[in-house]
Design a protein around this motif. Structure first.
Motif, PDB file in Angstrom:
ATOM      1  N   TYR A  58       0.848  -1.209   0.000  1.00 41.56           N
ATOM      2  CA  TYR A  58       0.000   0.000   0.000  1.00 41.56           C
ATOM      3  C   TYR A  58       0.871   1.243   0.000  1.00 41.56           C
ATOM      4  O   TYR A  58       0.610   2.199  -0.729  1.00 41.56           O
ATOM      5  N   GLU A  59       1.893   1.215   0.837  1.00 43.49           N
ATOM      6  CA  GLU A  59       2.822   2.353   0.866  1.00 43.49           C
ATOM      7  C   GLU A  59       3.341   2.658  -0.531  1.00 43.49           C
ATOM      8  O   GLU A  59       3.365   3.802  -0.967  1.00 43.49           O
TER       9      GLU A  59
ATOM     10  N   ILE B 291       0.685   4.001  -2.813  1.00 47.28           N
ATOM     11  CA  ILE B 291       0.394   5.406  -2.501  1.00 47.28           C
ATOM     12  C   ILE B 291       1.515   6.306  -2.998  1.00 47.28           C
ATOM     13  O   ILE B 291       1.277   7.405  -3.500  1.00 47.28           O
ATOM     14  N   MET B 292       2.761   5.797  -2.920  1.00 46.55           N
ATOM     15  CA  MET B 292       3.862   6.571  -3.480  1.00 46.55           C
ATOM     16  C   MET B 292       3.664   6.785  -4.979  1.00 46.55           C
ATOM     17  O   MET B 292       3.929   7.863  -5.502  1.00 46.55           O
ATOM     18  N   ARG B 293       3.156   5.726  -5.637  1.00 46.14           N
ATOM     19  CA  ARG B 293       2.841   5.890  -7.064  1.00 46.14           C
ATOM     20  C   ARG B 293       1.781   6.963  -7.246  1.00 46.14           C
ATOM     21  O   ARG B 293       1.869   7.806  -8.125  1.00 46.14           O
ATOM     22  N   SER B 294       0.741   6.927  -6.389  1.00 45.11           N
ATOM     23  CA  SER B 294      -0.343   7.913  -6.530  1.00 45.11           C
ATOM     24  C   SER B 294       0.163   9.324  -6.268  1.00 45.11           C
ATOM     25  O   SER B 294      -0.422  10.294  -6.723  1.00 45.11           O
ATOM     26  N   MET B 295       1.262   9.425  -5.534  1.00 46.70           N
ATOM     27  CA  MET B 295       1.821  10.748  -5.248  1.00 46.70           C
ATOM     28  C   MET B 295       2.783  11.201  -6.331  1.00 46.70           C
ATOM     29  O   MET B 295       3.453  12.226  -6.184  1.00 46.70           O
ATOM     30  N   GLY B 296       2.895  10.418  -7.391  1.00 50.19           N
ATOM     31  CA  GLY B 296       3.709  10.878  -8.514  1.00 50.19           C
ATOM     32  C   GLY B 296       4.963  10.070  -8.777  1.00 50.19           C
ATOM     33  O   GLY B 296       5.695  10.356  -9.716  1.00 50.19           O
ATOM     34  N   ALA B 297       5.240   9.051  -7.928  1.00 48.32           N
ATOM     35  CA  ALA B 297       6.423   8.229  -8.178  1.00 48.32           C
ATOM     36  C   ALA B 297       6.198   7.410  -9.445  1.00 48.32           C
ATOM     37  O   ALA B 297       5.134   6.825  -9.628  1.00 48.32           O
ATOM     38  N   SER B 298       7.186   7.387 -10.322  1.00 51.53           N
ATOM     39  CA  SER B 298       7.047   6.562 -11.522  1.00 51.53           C
ATOM     40  C   SER B 298       7.364   5.120 -11.162  1.00 51.53           C
ATOM     41  O   SER B 298       7.859   4.836 -10.076  1.00 51.53           O
TER      42      SER B 298
ATOM     43  N   HIS C 255      10.890   4.764 -10.326  1.00 50.78           N
ATOM     44  CA  HIS C 255      11.205   5.174  -8.955  1.00 50.78           C
ATOM     45  C   HIS C 255      11.081   3.997  -7.997  1.00 50.78           C
ATOM     46  O   HIS C 255      11.963   3.739  -7.181  1.00 50.78           O
TER      47      HIS C 255
ATOM     48  N   ILE D  64      -1.492  -0.477  -9.142  1.00 44.00           N
ATOM     49  CA  ILE D  64      -1.755   0.398  -7.992  1.00 44.00           C
ATOM     50  C   ILE D  64      -3.237   0.571  -7.718  1.00 44.00           C
ATOM     51  O   ILE D  64      -3.665   0.590  -6.580  1.00 44.00           O
TER      52      ILE D  64
END
Lengths: 207, 413
Positions: free
Chosen positions: B316-317, B320-327, B330, B406
């Motif tokens: 989930y972490e 969520i990092m993906r949802s925050m813009g991490a490709s 990344h 995601i």
């Protein structure tokens, strides 16, 4: 700001058709529906986490459809902040570091004053050095709101933010979300089945 | 904030699991490195001691034993050869130089070698204190011997027959220390050198005949051996071996044949015999290397499992990092970095452990002088190999993280 046109998404061979809908710039809107009605899917579609099977979503007149995965990630990171039903903070980091990670991933520069300001606004000032796994559920929820707004998004989206909260906390979180969105002139979009918050929104899409 | 910091914090967040991965990797690597260091060190020592000796001629027996006893002084001699025949043989034109050795006695576990100064020249050894004395019953001792036994110039000692510490004594004929060699890093450090005549004297041969026959006492010089003996000694005495240097490359082919076929002696080449020895030792080294490799593979699997478990907990972490813009790149890099950091930590630990272990080997074993800062060029290969192992163990979890859906993960929430 957001416009749905003949939007359709197929999940496990079950196509869901969404009615055409619009959310004006800086507006506050609600997607209301029981669980399984596709409201989370719609939120994901709007935020570019999913690709629609048919129809299109316009975001400020622009469509996600043509963008590559990488460009969509970048666009979402820069312009959208999402609050999920459960906070899921990065456990190995402190509260402040979680905000810094969000800022880093969004690709925007955030001043150190800004972090403190956002933490204060969400009553987290004393907890900034606390490890994420040491927080209470309510505190973690507020950190996840702070994390979603730290980079000043133009859309603040929330998925069932109040589902597991009692009445007092429910209205408090709702108030915080509205306030944070207004402070930034951002559009607020909430997907929920929680009827307690229905009355505070005029623009509602019922699924 | 960056991915390196994030990966580091993620490792520190699970100290026990991370420590296990690092320890396993370190131990596996340390075994392989230690074997590499020790075997290289041994090869260097063997090559230093065998330098300049093209061929060893001695009594018939095992060629490896002949080399071990006369070059490295670690096995028992094969027997003796008559001086007269040895003198005749060394007149051969194929031989450039020959150093006579006479073995068989020892003192306190250190071997006494009867020889000439040519033996010192062979190893470029110099006398640090005192001097080489050609008269009988004088000894020049190696650096380690003087350090370990506390023998100084002018001290005397009595040799014992044989090479074991508890042999029959030669108390009636004590040696006097007239010189101490400077440390040379060769076998000389652990030897006690004297003239060949002294070794004969200890064994009482020289005194057997009353001095009435002058012809027996006429001095004979054997120039190519650097010896001056009486004609009686030439007739009756024996030496243990000759260290030969070839006069020409042709000698390498003809001399061993000549000696082995046409005489009662045997000739053995140090280069050939040590190569044979390495193949014998090599099997043991291979077994140890396989053991080290197995431990490294197990540790790579442990890194893999640690990463997969950590991914399960953090899916989930990461979503969520993906949802925050991490490709996706990344996330891939983040997981790969985490695996790499564990293996880099393990590699560092392994190198420190191996070199500390190598250093302490020298403390345990007197005959081994080891330096913990001794580095071998092949260690670079080991370093590259261990990084490759780190990438391999992290790449599958990293790809899993890269490919995760995601939206599905977040919807389950």
């Amino acid at each position: 700001m957001i416009e749905l046109r003949q939007l359709e998404h197929t999940y496990a061979d079950l196509p869901i058709r969404y009615p055409d809908w619009q959310v004006e710039d800086q507006g506050h809107a609600l997607i209301l529906g029981t669980s399984g009605s596709g409201k989370t899917t719609l939120l994901h579609l709007i935020c570019g986490l999913l690709k629609p099977t048919a129809g299109e979503i316009l975001f400020n007149g622009q469509s996600f459809a043509g963008l590559s995965t990488k460009k969509r990630d970048r666009f979402r990171g820069e312009h959208i902040g999402i609050v999920f039903q459960r906070p899921h903070l990065v456990k190995s980091l402190t509260v402040l570091e979680n905000l810094k990670l969000a800022a880093y991933l969004s690709g925007k520069k955030v001043s150190s004053d800004k972090y403190l300001h956002v933490l204060e606004a969400l009553q987290l000032g004393d907890l900034k050095k606390r490890k994420a796994h040491e927080l209470s559920e309510g505190q973690a929820q507020r950190v996840s709101i702070a994390r979603a707004v730290i980079h000043d998004p133009i859309l603040l989206a929330a998925d069932e933010p109040t589902a597991s909260l009692d009445d007092a906390n429910c209205s408090r979180v709702l108030h915080l979300l509205k306030q944070q969105a207004s402070d930034r002139n951002a559009t607020l979009l909430i997907a929920t089945h929680d009827h307690r918050i229905k009355s505070s929104f005029t623009n509602q899409l019922v699924l | 904030m960056n991915l390196v910091f994030l990966s580091f914090r993620s490792i520190v967040f699970k100290p026990l699991s991370s420590l296990l991965s690092i320890l396993l990797f370190g131990f596996g690597l340390a075994i392989i490195l230690l074997i590499l260091l020790v075997s290289t060190h041994l090869k260097n020592e063997i090559n230093t001691n065998a330098q300049g000796v093209d061929l060893v001629i001695g009594a018939k027996g095992s060629p490896l034993q002949l080399i071990l006893a006369n070059v490295f002084h670690i096995d028992f001699p094969t027997g003796n050869i008559p001086l007269k025949d040895a003198a005749k043989l060394t007149r051969n034109r194929l031989i450039k130089s020959a150093i006579p050795l006479s073995l068989g006695d020892s003192y306190a576990g250190y071997r006494i070698v009867g020889t000439t100064t040519a033996y010192l020249t062979l190893y470029n050894a110099t006398v640090a204190e005192g001097k080489w004395d050609e008269s009988e019953m004088k000894a020049v001792i190696g650096w380690n011997v003087s350090q370990q036994l506390g023998l100084r110039l002018g001290d005397t000692f009595s040799s014992t027959h044989g090479l074991a510490e508890m042999g029959a004594g030669h108390e009636e004929n004590p040696f006097e220390v007239t010189g101490i060699l400077a440390p040379s890093g060769t076998v000389l450090d652990d030897l006690m050198l004297t003239t060949i005549g002294s070794v004969w004297h200890v064994h009482g041969h020289a005194e057997d005949h009353p001095a009435h026959n002058d012809s027996l006492h006429a001095l004979v010089t054997i120039p190519h051996l650097g010896l001056q003996v009486t004609s009686e000694q030439l007739e009756n005495e024996e030496i243990t071996s000759l260290l030969i240097k070839y006069a020409s490359p042709m000698a390498a082919i003809r001399l061993p044949q000549l000696v082995n076929k046409d005489s009662n002696f045997q000739a053995a080449s140090p280069a050939f015999e040590t190569a044979r020895l390495f193949t014998l030792i090599g099997t043991g080294v291979d077994v140890m290397n396989v053991l080290g490799l197995v431990i490294i593979i197990i540790s790579a699997i442990s890194v893999f499992i640690a990463l997969v478990n950590s991914l399960k907990e953090r899916k989930y972490e990461l979503a969520i990092m993906r949802s925050m813009g991490a490709s996706r790149l990344h996330i891939f890099t983040h997981v790969l970095l985490e695996g790499m950091m564990l293996t880099i930590g393990g590699t560092f630990f392994g190198f420190v452990l191996a070199h500390a272990g190598f250093q302490s080997l020298g403390l345990i074993s007197e005959s081994m002088q080891t330096d913990g800062l001794f580095f071998v060029i092949q260690e670079i290969d080991v370093l590259i190999g261990s990084f490759a192992m780190g990438i391999i163990s992290a790449i599958v979890p990293a790809v899993m993280a890269y490919r995760s859906d995601i939206s599905k993960t977040l919807a389950k929430g």
